[in-house]
Design a protein around this motif. Sequence first.
Motif, PDB file in Angstrom:
ATOM      1  N   GLY A 198       0.822  -1.200   0.000  1.00 49.73           N
ATOM      2  CA  GLY A 198       0.000   0.000   0.000  1.00 49.73           C
ATOM      3  C   GLY A 198       0.856   1.249   0.000  1.00 49.73           C
ATOM      4  O   GLY A 198       2.068   1.204  -0.207  1.00 49.73           O
ATOM      5  N   LEU A 199       0.219   2.373   0.232  1.00 52.70           N
ATOM      6  CA  LEU A 199       0.883   3.666   0.219  1.00 52.70           C
ATOM      7  C   LEU A 199       1.246   4.079   1.637  1.00 52.70           C
ATOM      8  O   LEU A 199       0.398   4.067   2.528  1.00 52.70           O
ATOM      9  CB  LEU A 199      -0.048   4.718  -0.385  1.00 52.70           C
ATOM     10  N   GLN A 200       2.488   4.475   1.813  1.00 58.36           N
ATOM     11  CA  GLN A 200       2.939   4.924   3.116  1.00 58.36           C
ATOM     12  C   GLN A 200       3.292   6.401   3.038  1.00 58.36           C
ATOM     13  O   GLN A 200       4.015   6.828   2.138  1.00 58.36           O
ATOM     14  CB  GLN A 200       4.156   4.116   3.573  1.00 58.36           C
ATOM     15  N   LEU A 201       2.796   7.183   3.976  1.00 65.52           N
ATOM     16  CA  LEU A 201       3.078   8.608   3.991  1.00 65.52           C
ATOM     17  C   LEU A 201       4.516   8.853   4.432  1.00 65.52           C
ATOM     18  O   LEU A 201       4.933   8.406   5.495  1.00 65.52           O
ATOM     19  CB  LEU A 201       2.110   9.307   4.950  1.00 65.52           C
ATOM     20  N   LEU A 202       5.258   9.574   3.594  1.00 65.11           N
ATOM     21  CA  LEU A 202       6.634   9.943   3.940  1.00 65.11           C
ATOM     22  C   LEU A 202       6.680  11.272   4.688  1.00 65.11           C
ATOM     23  O   LEU A 202       7.397  11.402   5.685  1.00 65.11           O
ATOM     24  CB  LEU A 202       7.483  10.076   2.676  1.00 65.11           C
ATOM     25  N   LEU A 203       5.967  12.244   4.160  1.00 60.46           N
ATOM     26  CA  LEU A 203       5.961  13.561   4.788  1.00 60.46           C
ATOM     27  C   LEU A 203       4.838  14.392   4.189  1.00 60.46           C
ATOM     28  O   LEU A 203       4.251  14.017   3.171  1.00 60.46           O
ATOM     29  CB  LEU A 203       7.311  14.268   4.601  1.00 60.46           C
ATOM     30  N   LYS A 204       4.569  15.543   4.847  1.00 66.00           N
ATOM     31  CA  LYS A 204       3.499  16.410   4.390  1.00 66.00           C
ATOM     32  C   LYS A 204       3.854  17.851   4.698  1.00 66.00           C
ATOM     33  O   LYS A 204       4.614  18.144   5.623  1.00 66.00           O
ATOM     34  CB  LYS A 204       2.165  16.043   5.045  1.00 66.00           C
ATOM     35  N   TYR A 205       3.281  18.757   3.902  1.00 67.95           N
ATOM     36  CA  TYR A 205       3.452  20.181   4.133  1.00 67.95           C
ATOM     37  C   TYR A 205       2.086  20.841   4.167  1.00 67.95           C
ATOM     38  O   TYR A 205       1.270  20.653   3.265  1.00 67.95           O
ATOM     39  CB  TYR A 205       4.294  20.812   3.014  1.00 67.95           C
ATOM     40  N   PHE A 206       1.865  21.630   5.225  1.00 70.48           N
ATOM     41  CA  PHE A 206       0.631  22.407   5.303  1.00 70.48           C
ATOM     42  C   PHE A 206       0.934  23.899   5.344  1.00 70.48           C
ATOM     43  O   PHE A 206       0.300  24.697   4.677  1.00 70.48           O
ATOM     44  CB  PHE A 206      -0.178  22.038   6.551  1.00 70.48           C
ATOM     45  N   SER A 207       1.884  24.287   6.193  1.00 68.71           N
ATOM     46  CA  SER A 207       2.219  25.700   6.341  1.00 68.71           C
ATOM     47  C   SER A 207       3.505  25.782   7.145  1.00 68.71           C
ATOM     48  O   SER A 207       4.031  24.764   7.614  1.00 68.71           O
ATOM     49  CB  SER A 207       1.093  26.460   7.049  1.00 68.71           C
ATOM     50  N   GLY A 208       4.014  27.002   7.314  1.00 69.38           N
ATOM     51  CA  GLY A 208       5.182  27.180   8.161  1.00 69.38           C
ATOM     52  C   GLY A 208       6.473  26.903   7.420  1.00 69.38           C
ATOM     53  O   GLY A 208       6.614  27.238   6.244  1.00 69.38           O
ATOM     54  N   ASP A 209       7.391  26.285   8.113  1.00 70.87           N
ATOM     55  CA  ASP A 209       8.717  26.020   7.567  1.00 70.87           C
ATOM     56  C   ASP A 209       8.592  25.281   6.237  1.00 70.87           C
ATOM     57  O   ASP A 209       7.929  24.241   6.152  1.00 70.87           O
ATOM     58  CB  ASP A 209       9.523  25.183   8.561  1.00 70.87           C
ATOM     59  N   THR A 210       9.251  25.799   5.229  1.00 71.51           N
ATOM     60  CA  THR A 210       9.096  25.207   3.894  1.00 71.51           C
ATOM     61  C   THR A 210       9.931  23.950   3.700  1.00 71.51           C
ATOM     62  O   THR A 210       9.774  23.261   2.694  1.00 71.51           O
ATOM     63  CB  THR A 210       9.471  26.232   2.823  1.00 71.51           C
ATOM     64  N   LEU A 211      10.809  23.671   4.621  1.00 67.46           N
ATOM     65  CA  LEU A 211      11.578  22.428   4.561  1.00 67.46           C
ATOM     66  C   LEU A 211      10.999  21.483   5.601  1.00 67.46           C
ATOM     67  O   LEU A 211      11.036  21.767   6.794  1.00 67.46           O
ATOM     68  CB  LEU A 211      13.064  22.708   4.845  1.00 67.46           C
ATOM     69  N   VAL A 212      10.462  20.384   5.124  1.00 65.86           N
ATOM     70  CA  VAL A 212       9.803  19.451   6.035  1.00 65.86           C
ATOM     71  C   VAL A 212      10.580  18.139   6.081  1.00 65.86           C
ATOM     72  O   VAL A 212      11.094  17.671   5.061  1.00 65.86           O
ATOM     73  CB  VAL A 212       8.335  19.191   5.637  1.00 65.86           C
ATOM     74  N   GLN A 213      10.642  17.585   7.258  1.00 64.02           N
ATOM     75  CA  GLN A 213      11.338  16.323   7.469  1.00 64.02           C
ATOM     76  C   GLN A 213      10.315  15.198   7.536  1.00 64.02           C
ATOM     77  O   GLN A 213       9.217  15.369   8.060  1.00 64.02           O
ATOM     78  CB  GLN A 213      12.135  16.364   8.773  1.00 64.02           C
ATOM     79  N   GLY A 214      10.702  14.057   7.005  1.00 58.73           N
ATOM     80  CA  GLY A 214       9.800  12.932   7.026  1.00 58.73           C
ATOM     81  C   GLY A 214      10.465  11.700   7.609  1.00 58.73           C
ATOM     82  O   GLY A 214      11.520  11.771   8.224  1.00 58.73           O
ATOM     83  N   ILE A 215       9.839  10.580   7.346  1.00 56.53           N
ATOM     84  CA  ILE A 215      10.392   9.331   7.847  1.00 56.53           C
ATOM     85  C   ILE A 215      11.470   8.810   6.903  1.00 56.53           C
ATOM     86  O   ILE A 215      11.598   9.290   5.765  1.00 56.53           O
ATOM     87  CB  ILE A 215       9.279   8.274   8.012  1.00 56.53           C
ATOM     88  N   LYS A 216      12.248   7.871   7.383  1.00 60.68           N
ATOM     89  CA  LYS A 216      13.272   7.182   6.585  1.00 60.68           C
ATOM     90  C   LYS A 216      14.333   8.137   6.044  1.00 60.68           C
ATOM     91  O   LYS A 216      14.969   7.849   5.036  1.00 60.68           O
ATOM     92  CB  LYS A 216      12.632   6.418   5.424  1.00 60.68           C
ATOM     93  N   GLY A 217      14.529   9.276   6.694  1.00 61.46           N
ATOM     94  CA  GLY A 217      15.573  10.195   6.275  1.00 61.46           C
ATOM     95  C   GLY A 217      15.227  11.088   5.101  1.00 61.46           C
ATOM     96  O   GLY A 217      16.090  11.777   4.554  1.00 61.46           O
ATOM     97  N   PHE A 218      13.970  11.105   4.688  1.00 60.69           N
ATOM     98  CA  PHE A 218      13.546  11.949   3.575  1.00 60.69           C
ATOM     99  C   PHE A 218      13.180  13.355   4.051  1.00 60.69           C
ATOM    100  O   PHE A 218      12.746  13.547   5.188  1.00 60.69           O
ATOM    101  CB  PHE A 218      12.331  11.337   2.862  1.00 60.69           C
ATOM    102  N   GLU A 219      13.362  14.303   3.147  1.00 64.50           N
ATOM    103  CA  GLU A 219      12.906  15.661   3.385  1.00 64.50           C
ATOM    104  C   GLU A 219      12.363  16.216   2.075  1.00 64.50           C
ATOM    105  O   GLU A 219      12.641  15.681   0.995  1.00 64.50           O
ATOM    106  CB  GLU A 219      14.039  16.556   3.910  1.00 64.50           C
ATOM    107  N   ALA A 220      11.588  17.276   2.172  1.00 62.56           N
ATOM    108  CA  ALA A 220      11.057  17.923   0.970  1.00 62.56           C
ATOM    109  C   ALA A 220      11.005  19.416   1.216  1.00 62.56           C
ATOM    110  O   ALA A 220      10.814  19.869   2.351  1.00 62.56           O
ATOM    111  CB  ALA A 220       9.674  17.384   0.619  1.00 62.56           C
ATOM    112  N   GLU A 221      11.158  20.160   0.154  1.00 61.70           N
ATOM    113  CA  GLU A 221      11.130  21.617   0.260  1.00 61.70           C
ATOM    114  C   GLU A 221      10.020  22.188  -0.603  1.00 61.70           C
ATOM    115  O   GLU A 221       9.946  21.911  -1.805  1.00 61.70           O
ATOM    116  CB  GLU A 221      12.469  22.213  -0.162  1.00 61.70           C
TER     117      GLU A 221
END
Lengths: 112, 113
Positions: free
Chosen positions: A43-66
């Motif tokens: 299935g699909l596993q959520l790595l990370l999400k962005y709603f507001s605030g800091d534009t660099l978000v940290q997720g699971i398994k060492g992933f990040e997104a900007e």
Amino acid sequence: AQSVTQPDIHITVSEGASLELRCNYSYGATPYLFWYVQSPGQGLQLLLKYFSGDTLVQGIKGFEAEFKRSQSSFNLRKPSVHWSDAAEYFCAVDGGGNKLVFGAGTILRVKS
Amino acid sequence: DTAVSQTPKYLVTQMGNDKSIKCEQNLGHDTMYWYKQDSKKFLKIMFSYNNKELIINETVPNRFSPKSPDKAHLNLHINSLELGDSAVYFCASSRKDRPYGYTFGSGTRLTVV
């Protein structure tokens, strides 16, 4: 209408190398953005999400997104890829009404 | 404890049959969904229910009928199955008030032969 573009269908990286998966979205207001990972037959596993605030978000398994509003992008990054990261990655936007709109996915292959 | 569980995991059936897929979530979420992933892995929403009320119906053929007996369950019934219905169907749930993320089930792979 909201849309998500993942320009790369396949990406191959060497184990230990850095990774960036691209995602561009189309939405008028500030979007809610997500990255999901799908391993084969899973299935699909959520790595990370962005709603507001800091534009660099940290997720699971060492992933990040900007989140970059000026470029309508939400690229996923990882500094050092492991063989177990091989999977398909989906970027998604929730543009309202609790409806997720997905990109077409990027298949990540990791070579040793 | 499985957060969103779907049954069955695999379903192989003949054209013209009627089948159901069940989904249950134990997260206390208000909203549940069905998504379809086609052979090219493209994911698209089919339905969403909020506390047993249909919210989204994305131009899905009326052979597909979701049923939500309570807010923890959302089942999908498909009548007169066609070859093109072959896909992976994912159930998901989320909170109603803010989209803090969707939790997906592990999927049901439907094959119509």
